[in-house]
Design an enzyme around this catalytic site. Structure first.
Site, PDB file in Angstrom:
ATOM      1  CB  SER A  80      -0.841  -0.034   1.203  1.00  0.00           C
ATOM      2  OG  SER A  80      -1.870   0.913   1.014  1.00  0.00           O
ATOM      3  CE  LYS A 107     -15.106  -3.657 -13.188  1.00  0.00           C
ATOM      4  NZ  LYS A 107     -15.439  -2.207 -13.017  1.00  0.00           N
TER       5      LYS A 107
END
Length: 334
Positions: free
Chosen positions: A37, A98
């Site tokens: 992160s 996507k």
């Protein structure tokens, strides 16, 4: 002992935490090795939540770890390209959320970069790995509805948090990128990867955020087949697709990434008497769907370990990106 792919996850996106990482943990050929992160604290929290071996406070650190074999990228749409490029140059196979890219040109460049670095790249459409849509496709191919005349696909959600990244134009937000890509993928898959001759589209724009909050797409193909897609970030939540042929219709009232027992209906045999349709035969199909995200991770793992071909191929991704480009430009003009 069966070989397992060592995975790294770039980012703490909700889709990663709620669906993809839990799916990865259930996959038979995968191991969650590292998480990263933009800050050590969040990475450590993710590591502890899911039992990863390593936590990194930057994406670069994870990509530098030689033990990481594949990475999952659930980052905002606008930065997919840069992190796919960096991951490829680090020698990692890549499963990227996507839409893979913001346009076809960008997607093609991503595949070229991955090929140059001898790594695999697959767009993450988890629903395409599910037995549900595969069963629908098999029925169409068997002639269950006769010649296909029309396909429609709907995906909608009621977004109440206007601070969500899907409302951020700079991050590649909007209903086209977030949801219409599902409709295009579904229609393209069910129509054997054909490209429409004509594309029309309309969009509802949010003036404050500069993104589309809903859109409708209309497609016409060389053989006369027509298709439509509707997606929205400001409508009652729904996932649905249907196929109409000369001899019947298939209706799938299921969320795209549904799990467990899924049902859809094939209707055939009716005839019109005055204004009524009589003697229709309805066949209900029940499909047991494991976790689509687990299936996606396992399939990409087999591509890495066994040389299997990705279910969502380069050709399919580029076709869908090209259709999305055409629809986006038709609806959203400067």
């Amino acid at each position: 002992m069966d070989r397992k792919v060592r995975w790294g996850v770039l980012g703490c996106a909700q889709i990663a935490k709620v669906r993809t990482v839990p799916g990865l943990l259930k996959a038979s050929n995968a191991k969650l090795y590292a998480v990263a992160s933009r800050g050590a604290k969040k990475a450590e929290e993710l590591k502890n939540r899911f039992g990863a071996e390593k936590a990194y406070g930057s994406y670069e650190e994870l990509l530098s770890d030689e033990k990481v074999e594949a990475v999952y990228i659930p980052l905002p749409n606008s930065i997919h390209f840069q992190w796919v490029e960096r991951a490829a140059k680090a020698g990692k196979h890549i499963l990227c959320e996507k839409p893979l890219a913001l346009d076809e040109e960008q997607a093609a460049a991503m595949f070229e970069i991955c090929a140059e670095n001898h790594v695999l790249l697959m767009e993450a459409f988890a629903f395409r790995h599910a037995p549900l849509v595969q069963k629908v496709k098999a029925l169409i191919d068997e002639g269950a509805v006769g010649k296909v005349k029309y396909v429609e696909s709907h995906l909608t959600d009621l977004l109440t948090d206007m601070g969500n990244i899907r409302m951020d134009k700079e991050l590649g937000g909007g209903a086209f990128y977030d949801m219409a890509c599902y409709n295009i993928s579904t229609i393209s898959y069910l129509l054997d990867g054909r490209e429409p001759k004509s594309v029309k589209a309309f969009a509802e724009m949010d003036a404050e955020h500069g993104v589309d909050t809903s859109n409708t797409m209309l497609f016409k193909y060389e053989d006369g087949v027509q298709a439509a897609g509707y997606s929205s970030l400001n409508s009652y939540a729904r996932g649905y697709y249907a196929v109409v042929g000369e001899q019947g219709r298939i209706e799938v009232p299921c969320n795209y990434n549904c799990r467990n027992i899924c049902k859809f209906t094939l209707t055939t045999g009716g005839h019109v008497d005055n204004v009524e349709v009589l003697d229709e035969k309805k066949t209900e199909y029940t499909v047991m769907c494991p976790d689509n995200y687990m299936l996606e991770i396992e399939q990409f793992g087999r591509c890495i370990l066994d040389g299997e071909k990705p279910y969502v191929s380069k050709e399919e991704t580029l076709l869908n990106a090209r259709i999305l480009d055409r629809a986006f430009k038709a609806a959203i003009r400067p």
